[in-house]
Design an enzyme around this catalytic site. Structure first.
Site, mmCIF file in Angstrom:
data_model
loop_
_atom_site.group_PDB
_atom_site.id
_atom_site.type_symbol
_atom_site.label_atom_id
_atom_site.label_comp_id
_atom_site.label_asym_id
_atom_site.label_seq_id
_atom_site.Cartn_x
_atom_site.Cartn_y
_atom_site.Cartn_z
ATOM 1 N N ASP B 536 24.369 -30.449 19.155
ATOM 2 C CA ASP B 536 23.424 -31.359 18.496
ATOM 3 C C ASP B 536 22.007 -30.914 18.866
ATOM 4 O O ASP B 536 21.825 -30.039 19.707
ATOM 5 C CB ASP B 536 23.711 -32.786 19.006
ATOM 6 C CG ASP B 536 23.080 -33.860 18.148
ATOM 7 O OD1 ASP B 536 22.524 -33.523 17.082
ATOM 8 O OD2 ASP B 536 23.152 -35.042 18.534
ATOM 9 N N GLU B 539 17.721 -28.129 16.184
ATOM 10 C CA GLU B 539 16.732 -27.751 15.154
ATOM 11 C C GLU B 539 15.662 -26.806 15.686
ATOM 12 O O GLU B 539 15.199 -25.976 14.889
ATOM 13 C CB GLU B 539 16.099 -29.021 14.575
ATOM 14 C CG GLU B 539 17.067 -29.897 13.802
ATOM 15 C CD GLU B 539 18.043 -30.681 14.692
ATOM 16 O OE1 GLU B 539 17.711 -30.868 15.873
ATOM 17 O OE2 GLU B 539 19.114 -31.067 14.206
ATOM 18 N N ASP B 613 22.086 -38.025 11.420
ATOM 19 C CA ASP B 613 22.016 -39.426 11.798
ATOM 20 C C ASP B 613 21.762 -40.326 10.592
ATOM 21 O O ASP B 613 20.647 -40.774 10.355
ATOM 22 C CB ASP B 613 20.952 -39.612 12.875
ATOM 23 C CG ASP B 613 21.297 -38.794 14.116
ATOM 24 O OD1 ASP B 613 22.466 -38.377 14.234
ATOM 25 O OD2 ASP B 613 20.407 -38.556 14.941
#
Lengths: 478, 930
Positions: B536, B539, B613
């Protein structure tokens, strides 16, 4: 009509599906797999099988042939062919158990006798004897636990009956007392009224005397016309003097006016009786509000005090009447306070008696008590019928039983950031004494606790058995 | 996982909440618009016109496999670009352009394209040089494809069978900003960025020439050399480096792709009459509480557009990992007269740095586009069988008892699942590769207990490393200099879950090698072979960075700026983790399973991704369909949206509907935020527990089909989730449809995505197609819109006539226990009474399938005869048992057959009811010829 012929390009294959009706113990008795003994006889006497909850009828040979014929799944109690079906494992030496058909022959041992893995004998060792011994031990412990719990519970019930009877008696006595207090209040009010009438009469007399004097003075003034201006000045001076003398001291006024401040005291009492144990932020807020209200009330009475009182001439008789009136005011305030205190007390007792303490009031002794448990970094406190806390954070006030006599719901606790207001459900299980045993927070700010208490112990064996039957499936997984 | 809201700002957020009453929604001020980004604003401000870029005809060079030439930007002196045109086997043109002699090298993307990619050789006859143009003519997939390269101005037109389909630089917006020296002369100060004037003085000051600046050459201001956003300074040491270009799709009304964002499948225009929207943005970001219908880019980027009309399907892939914007409009220029009255989609692409590298996928069918794209970036990795089952996740299952309880409750409620997940709280203070030993004292034993039921555990591992001198991962990074550096050359430091953190530079091969070593069982205590990983925040998410990510002027391996590589950082991290799982146990030879939030073109080769999310809202359930279709159309098949919605609390209706939709997501996971209530499938009570169990049963019954679809994708790149037009390409009424989708070519699904829907209309395509209801097997004719009841126990699901499904209808607690279960064969005939099907199987976990260890069986139904032809039976070990066929169901049979018998002549028992024949225990094996 065209008749369809479906042609399957298949090679015939001898069935690998094992015996449909098989022997579980090598004896001559053949048993239908996955069905308890009680059901065996019925099935074996039939030529046909009627599906349990549908109208389908199938040959008996199709029971447990590893193909789901009945849409309710009832023809495959011993295989995994039907989704809705259950499999019964006898578990000799332990206790019989139903498992879902989904676990039959899945390579994982679910029944202690290994019967759910019948396709590969030897996959599962028979652990029923060990489990049976454990179960026996567990049951003995439970029995002892229940026995001790029951003894305690019976004491609780006795204690509750006694306390409740006392409370009821007290209530009756208190109610009588209220009647007599009410009578004395009325009598004092009567007497006060009588004094007030005398006060009024005397005041009327005094005004008449004053009017007479004024008239006389005017006549004199007419006679002494040339000195008019001077006399007027003298009169003014006289009046001013009278005014200064005639003002009542401020304390007297306050004493004569019982009114709102007493009522406010009542409110305060109510708050403290419900929230004295609270120290949540909310309670503090309310207290602040109360303080503010009190200030407002003071300001109000201050205004009343400053209301101009009419000037009174000095008079010995009036003074004595007023002194008498003050005495009655004080006595009346005192009597009213006593009455209101008693009424509050009665209300609390009534509330207590109206609380649902269980079928036989067995939870009565838990009222007024608090129980702690330290789990991870917090100490949790549960005060049955009152409130629950995590350290100093309110987890809620007692709201209701749900379901009755096994779980207490406390709600409306401190607001959770990004979540709901805190709440906790306290689930009671049988124990020889009162004891918190676990607190969990399955979702944020929604807590669950388990607490042992004698209050929920039962010596009713049929209930226990029923419970056990219900939990056949459950026990497999716990 | 999202950016954290730390205690310091809680008060602030609360204040906002109280004021507005609105809790949910993206904080737009955190993210830039095009106007707040100098390179985007200056490119978007360009006006169409004659391009100043020309080909120098004398430079044209034809090699065996390429045509190359120099392009000059005539507005400047001595600015030349080497341009190369090449073609690839299955129908691809590639155009590459770079500065001929740049001041410094420009970043060229590595590791995204397939290693074995080689251009085809061009026959001498296929390249024709004219005075004004150069023509490349090829036969590709039965189509004559022609590329006409115009020399002055430089332009490219692509024709298919004499139809102009794509035009490049038609608007003249090509803007390749060569590297230059920062003007420092005090006598020619740079005009301020917000200068309002077009006045000539500015133009003259900006350029060394006295010539007039055309509208399609940008002007540069102080923001072109350094820029500040929300107090974050970007030093931009290289100044303007962007690359812009317009690409027009002629004759098309619909273009698709450009993930990841929550917009409709058919991409709306961002410019033009009455439209004022930001361009589609590619900049992988941790967007807290993302909005529906926003062009803002989310966690991943695949810069690909698919265009489709009745005649053909085409693709354009723009290979550039720097921040990229794409405007979509109907703007026309040169070809407007030819195409008057015809639709057109014009796209304007702008990347901040790097080089120009574009691939034209010439189709012309949808499946050929995917064959072409797969040749470039690869097909999807073959997943392990368990990973296509149901995944149960929550932030967070708190401790070992919680994990064990949830696991046992699935069994108690007879609900299947394969994987339970642990979010960040399992670690010791967010130090990955450690455990919170208070909550997880015996993780290995816990994982073994789950494994005893054939189930798996996934634990999260993120790319930020806690700066703690007692944390071995941190000290290794420091001692081996593995962290991304700041512009002073020191370790870059940002704020993430653990507090002060640094980020290993995953663009470096050395770092990736180190990373893979961390997962060996001896180095990751408590880890087990049935434990897999979730990546996770890759980015990367940096809570205190600009737009919640890393500053663009941070320095990576090779001296490249973060700006050059931003969109592939997450890809590299994902890849390194997947490699680590392969290498942790070479003996086992197992395929990895790693879920990633960030992605780029090529991420399909690594593993699964999800849409991040989302929220427990009906709009997010709706948006999931176009989002998943768009990502699927971008070559990534293993995709899913969190069932139930991450933020907030779904009511029981929303949750149940979401499980039915999720049953058809290739990646199927229930997940919830730490502030959300528990929502495991049984918690809403009956009848919802039964409904959710039924949804999961559908999923588990089609696992053999889904695994076969993954295999098809692995072979040829064909998506698993497909828009309806993919299967019915000539029906223009389907081109905008994104409330339905095809699951493979076999099943049409229309999730119910609104509350209170008791019945709905379903448009079934193609009048020549027979459709069969999943639940009652009744037949519906295609080409019609029907009304169907939609109780909470079902959604519209239709099996397409002409297909045979091999199902496993027996319910088990996880996929691994289904191995030996018998098949049910469902034959849904076409209008000509025929059907076909395929069953692919292998050991479900290892790489042995790459060596032929698999079974591949073709089922066919013709002339009332069903047969099975094993094409391959390479997998015969215990991991590929033979399975009985317990029943065969023939749908849509008009009248009762008199007999059903096997080839040997033995009669088979059957029933005929509701126009279907059910054959009972046909006594055949799936893995045998019959």
């Amino acid at each position: 009509m065209v008749s369809f012929i479906f042609y399957l390009s298949i090679i015939l294959y001898a069935t690998s599906i094992e015996t449909v009706i098989s022997s579980t113990d090598g004896s001559t008795n053949t048993m239908i797999r996955g069905v308890p003994k009680a059901g065996q006889m019925y099935l074996m006497l039939q030529d046909e099988f009627k599906c349990r909850s549908t109208t389908q009828i199938i040959p008996i040979s199709r029971i447990n042939d590893d193909y789901c014929d009945c849409s309710d799944g009832s023809d495959e109690p011993g295989t995994s062919a039907c989704r809705q079906s259950t499999f019964y494992c006898p578990n000799e030496g332990y206790k019989g158990q139903y498992v879902f058909s989904s676990v039959v022959n899945d390579g994982i041992c679910d029944c202690c006798d290994g019967s759910d893995e019948w396709a590969k004998p030897g996959t599962c060792p028979n652990t029923c004897a060990v489990l049976g011994a454990e179960l026996k031990k567990h049951r003995e412990e439970e029995e002892l636990n229940t026995k001790l719990g029951m003894e305690e519970k019976n004491k609780y019930i006795e204690q509750a009956a006694k306390s409740i009877a006392e409370k009821r008696d007290e209530l009756t006595a208190n109610r009588d007392e209220v009647t007599s207090l009410q009578a004395s209040v009325s009598s004092l009010e009567e007497q006060k009224k009588e004094v007030e009438q005398r006060e009024q009469t005397r005041r009327d007399e005094l005004s008449a005397i004053k009017a007479e004097a004024d008239k006389k003075a005017a006549e004199e003034a007419a006679l002494l016309g040339q000195n008019k201006q001077q006399t007027e000045e003298e009169n003014l001076q006289k009046l001013l003097e009278q005014e200064v003398d005639g003002i009542f001291p401020a304390e007297d006024v306050a004493a004569a006016e019982p009114g709102p401040s007493t009522e406010h005291d009542d409110d305060d009492d109510e708050h403290s009786s419900f929230e004295s144990v609270e120290d949540s932020g909310e309670a503090e807020e309310e207290e602040q509000e109360d303080a503010q209200n009190a200030e407002e009330n003071n300001a109000l009475s201050g205004q009343q005090e400053s209301t101009p009182t009419p000037p009174e001439p000095t008079d010995a008789l009036l003074d004595s009447i007023l002194a008498e009136k003050n005495k009655y005011n004080e006595a009346l305030a005192q009597a009213r306070r006593e009455l209101s205190d008693m009424e509050n007390h009665i209300r609390k007792t009534e509330e207590l008696l109206a609380t649902d303490f269980g079928k036989n009031n067995e939870f009565f002794p838990l009222h007024g008590q608090c129980f702690d448990l330290t789990a991870r970094e917090y100490t949790y406190t549960v005060c049955p019928f009152d409130n629950a806390k995590q350290a100093h954070t309110s987890l809620g006030k007692f709201e209701k039983w749900e379901p009755a006599y096994t779980t207490m719901v406390f709600s409306n606790g401190q607001q959770c950031w990004g979540g709901p207001k805190r709440s906790i459900k306290v689930n009671f299980i049988c124990g020889a004494k009162n004891e918190m045993i676990s607190v969990e927070e399955p979702s944020k700010c929604e807590y669950t606790a388990k607490m042992k208490t004698p209050c929920v112990c039962h010596d009713d064996h049929s209930t226990l058995l029923h419970h056990e039957n219900e939990s056949h499936l459950r026990e497999n997984y716990f | 996982m999202v950016m954290v809201v730390k205690h310091l700002i809680i008060v602030f957020i609360l204040a906002i909440t109280l004021q507005s009453g609105e809790v949910f929604g993206v904080d737009k001020s955190k993210f830039r618009s095009c106007g707040q980004s100098d390179f985007c604003a200056r490119n978007r401000g360009l006006k169409p016109g004659t391009s100043p870029y020309i080909i120098l005809p004398s430079s044209i060079h034809i090699s065996p496999s390429t045509v190359s030439f120099d392009v000059q930007n005539t507005y400047f002196d001595n600015v030349f670009f080497i341009t190369t045109i090449s073609s690839y086997e299955r129908g691809i043109f590639r155009v590459q352009m770079n500065e001929k002699s740049p001041l410094r090298p420009r970043y060229e993307t590595k590791d995204i394209l397939m290693n074995d990619l080689k251009p085809t050789s061009l026959a001498p006859s296929s390249v024709i040089l004219h005075d004004e143009t150069t023509e490349i003519k090829l036969q590709m997939n039965g189509v004559e494809v022609k590329m006409i390269i115009q020399h002055n101005p430089f332009m490219i037109d692509i024709y298919e069978d004499s139809t102009l389909v794509i035009s490049v630089n038609d608007l003249g917006l090509l803007n390749f900003e060569h590297l230059r020296v920062k003007p420092t002369s005090p006598s020619s100060p740079l005009p301020p960025s917000d200068s309002t004037s077009d006045d000539n003085a500015d133009v003259q000051q900006t350029q060394q020439q006295q010539r007039e600046r055309p509208q399609n050459i940008p002007e540069y201001g102080s923001n072109s050399w350094e820029e500040t956003f929300n107090s974050h300074h970007d030093s931009k040491p290289n100044g303007p480096t962007s690359i812009g270009l317009d690409i027009s799709f002629l004759g098309v009304d619909h273009i698709y792709g450009l993930p990841e964002r929550a917009v409709s499948l058919s991409l709306p225009s961002t410019k033009g009459l009455g439209i004022e929207s930001d361009p589609y943005r590619f900049y992988n970001l941790d967007v807290f509480e993302y909005e529906i219908n926003s062009t803002l880019g989310l966690y991943g980027s695949v810069p690909i557009i698919i265009s489709h009309d009745e005649a053909r399907t085409l693709g354009v892939f723009w290979l550039n990992p720097s921040e990229t914007y794409v405007d979509v409009s109907e703007e026309t220029h040169k070809h407007s007269s030819i195409l008057h009255g015809h639709p057109q989609k014009t796209t304007h692409w702008v990347s901040e740095s790097g080089v120009l590298d574009i691939f034209f996928l010439i189709g012309p069918t949808p499946s050929l586009v995917y064959s072409q794209y797969a040749q470039l970036t690869g097909t999807g990795a073959m997943p392990q069988y368990f990973s296509i089952g149901y995944h149960q996740c929550r932030w967070n299952y708190r401790d070992e008892a919680d994990v064990s309880h949830v696991d046992s409750m699935f069994d108690f409620h007879n609900i299947p699942y394969d994987v339970i997940w642990l979010d960040i709280e399992y670690t010791d203070g967010k130090r990955y590769f450690t455990w919170d030993t208070g909550a997880f004292p015996n993780p290995g034993k816990m994982i073994d207990n789950i494994g005893a039921k054939g189930r798996k555990l996934v634990t999260i591992i993120d790319p930020h490393i806690k700066r703690d001198s007692n944390y071995h991962i941190h000290t290794e990074c420091q001692s081996q200099s593995l962290y991304v550096k700041n512009k002073q050359g020191e370790e870059y430091e940002g704020w993430c879950w653990p507090g002060s953190s640094s980020y290993p530079d995953f663009t470096s091969q050395k770092v990736r090698n180190w990373w893979t070593s961390l997962f060996s069982f001896d180095k990751f205590p408590g880890s087990r072979p049935n434990q897999y990983i979730w990546n996770d925040m890759n980015e990367p998410s940096v809570f205190n960075g600009p737009e919640v990510t890393m500053q663009k002027d941070m320095i990576h391996d090779g001296g490249w700026e973060h700006r050059d590589i931003h969109n592939i950082f997450g890809f590299y991290f994902h890849q390194a983790t997947a490699d680590a799982l392969i290498q942790r146990d070479p003996k086992q030879n197992d395929r990895p399973f790693v879920l990633s939030r960030a992605f780029f073109a090529g991420s399909q080769r690594i593993g699964a991704i999800w849409t991040g999310d989302n929220a427990a809202q009906w709009t997010h359930l709706q948006a999931a369909i176009p989002m998943l279709l768009s990502i699927s159309l971008s070559g990534i098949p293993f995709v899913g949206a969190d069932v139930g919605g991450f933020f907030g609390n779904p009511d029981s209706e929303l949750l149940t509907r979401w499980y039915f939709a999720g049953a058809f997501y290739p990646f199927f996971r229930g997940h919830a935020h730490i502030d959300a209530k528990r929502r495991e499938p049984w918690l809403n009570g009956e009848p919802q527990t039964t409904n959710i169990r039924d949804a999961l049963s559908i999923r588990y019954s089609i696992l053999p089909l889904l695994y076969t679809l993954f295999r098809s994708n692995n072979e040829s790149g064909l998506p698993i989730l497909r828009p309806l037009w993919f299967e019915f390409p000539s029906d223009s009424s389907l081109f905008h449809v994104d409330n339905q989708f095809m699951f493979g070519e076999q099943i049409l699904v229309q999730p119910i995505v609104h509350p209170g829907v008791t019945s709905t209309t379903v448009s079934l395509p193609s009048s020549s197609t027979r459709w069969f209801d999943w639940f009652d097997h009744s037949e519906q004719k295609g080409g019609r819109t029907i009304t169907v009841q939609t109780p909470l126990s079902q959604i519209p699901i239709y099996i397409r006539g002409g297909h045979i499904l091999a199902l496993k209808l027996r319910q088990r607690r996880s996929s691994s226990q289904m191995l030996h279960d018998p098949f049910t064969i469902l034959v849904a005939p076409s209008s000509s009474g025929e059907a076909k099907g395929r069953v692919y199987e292998d050991d479900g976990h290892s790489f042995d399938f790459t060596k032929g260890v698999y079974n591949d069986i073709i089922l066919s139904f013709q002339h009332n005869k069903l047969s099975s032809i094993p094409v391959s039976l390479g997998c015969s070990s215990s991991s590929c048992p033979t399975n009985d066929v317990e029943r065969i169901i023939f749908l849509g049979v008009a009248s009762a057959p008199s007999r059903v018998f096997s080839s040997s002549g033995s009669p088979l028992e059957f029933t005929y009811f509701n126009k279907k024949i059910t054959v009972r225990l046909p006594k055949v094996k799936m893995q045998e010829e019959w």
